[in-house]
Design a protein around this motif. Structure first.
Motif, short mmCIF file in Angstrom:
data_model
loop_
_atom_site.label_atom_id
_atom_site.label_comp_id
_atom_site.label_asym_id
_atom_site.label_seq_id
_atom_site.Cartn_x
_atom_site.Cartn_y
_atom_site.Cartn_z
N GLY A 109 -1.05 -97.00 -102.87
CA GLY A 109 -1.86 -96.49 -101.02
C GLY A 109 -0.84 -95.32 -100.76
N TYR A 110 -1.01 -94.71 -99.58
CA TYR A 110 -0.03 -93.67 -98.99
C TYR A 110 -0.82 -91.76 -99.89
CZ TYR A 110 1.26 -96.79 -96.23
OH TYR A 110 1.60 -98.48 -95.26
N THR A 111 -1.54 -92.00 -101.15
CA THR A 111 -1.56 -90.39 -101.40
C THR A 111 -2.91 -89.84 -101.47
OG1 THR A 111 -3.89 -91.71 -103.68
CG2 THR A 111 -1.26 -91.43 -103.66
N ALA A 112 -2.91 -90.29 -100.35
CA ALA A 112 -3.93 -89.36 -99.18
C ALA A 112 -3.90 -89.05 -98.02
CB ALA A 112 -5.80 -89.66 -99.74
N THR A 159 4.32 -84.45 -97.34
CA THR A 159 4.81 -83.84 -98.57
C THR A 159 5.16 -84.74 -100.26
OG1 THR A 159 6.84 -84.42 -98.30
CG2 THR A 159 6.94 -82.28 -97.19
N ASN A 160 4.44 -83.66 -100.85
CA ASN A 160 4.04 -84.04 -102.09
C ASN A 160 3.45 -85.37 -103.16
OD1 ASN A 160 5.76 -82.41 -103.16
ND2 ASN A 160 7.65 -82.99 -102.57
N ARG A 161 1.92 -85.58 -101.05
CA ARG A 161 1.67 -86.84 -102.15
C ARG A 161 0.19 -86.00 -102.77
NH1 ARG A 161 2.96 -91.14 -98.21
NH2 ARG A 161 4.30 -90.33 -97.28
N GLU A 162 -0.31 -86.80 -103.79
CA GLU A 162 -1.12 -86.49 -105.09
C GLU A 162 -2.55 -85.75 -104.11
OE1 GLU A 162 0.45 -89.09 -105.05
OE2 GLU A 162 1.28 -89.18 -106.80
N LEU A 163 -3.43 -86.73 -103.20
CA LEU A 163 -4.58 -86.80 -102.73
C LEU A 163 -4.18 -85.70 -101.76
CD1 LEU A 163 -6.00 -89.68 -103.27
CD2 LEU A 163 -6.26 -88.01 -104.85
#
Length: 172
Positions: free
Chosen positions: A75-78, A82-86
């Motif tokens: 969750g929350y990677t997109a 800041t520094n979110r993978e997607l």
């Protein structure tokens, strides 16, 4: 880029066909890193989202699916931050949203005047009209309308509805 539209028409022995196409010849789109792109990112942007595609997990990385399109579900990677993978724009998720849509198709038949004049009718035409019947697109999602994606990534719009109509035109 390259917006286009064209109309085709044909008449023969009382039959008539008309088709109207519209589309975009070239356009790239990267899904926004916010809640407007839930339809693309799904739980990657916001885990409590209420709509998860039926084939979502078959496109996610796992030990058995190492060549998946998306990484392992997290969750929350997109979501913006800041520094979110997607959220880092890359070419893997860059979507080709060029499309061609059959906006209108009308098929009709006008009865011969020798038949209609017997009942005091000058012209009688029966027809079928369909709106937004088909879309050809390069986008990698069955759930996103490429025309909606072209609106600055705001996917919270109603898609174009498919409509069917039958009618009769009568002239006395």
């Amino acid at each position: 880029r390259y917006n286009y539209s064209f109309r085709l028409g044909f008449n023969w022995m009382g039959f008539d066909i008309s088709a109207f196409f519209q589309g975009i010849g070239r356009r790239d789109w990267y899904p926004a890193a916010n809640q407007a792109s839930f339809d693309f990112w799904g739980p990657y942007a916001f885990p409590p989202t209420s709509f998860i595609h039926k084939d979502f997990y078959s496109n996610c990385w796992s030990e058995d699916n190492r060549n998946a399109y998306f990484p392992r579900p997290r969750g929350y990677t997109a979501l913006q931050g800041t520094n979110r993978e997607l959220t880092a724009v890359n070419d893997r998720y860059l979507q080709d949203i060029r499309y061609c849509r059959l906006k209108n198709l009308t098929i009709g038949y006008t009865l011969p005047k020798k038949w209609t004049r017997k009942v005091l009718i000058d012209n009688l035409r029966i027809y079928f009209t369909g709106e937004n019947l088909f879309t050809w697109s390069g986008i990698r999602s069955d759930y996103i309308d490429p025309e909606m994606a072209a609106t600055n990534g705001n996917l919270r719009l109603y898609p174009w509805q498919r409509t069917y109509m039958f009618g009769v035109d009568v002239t006395f």
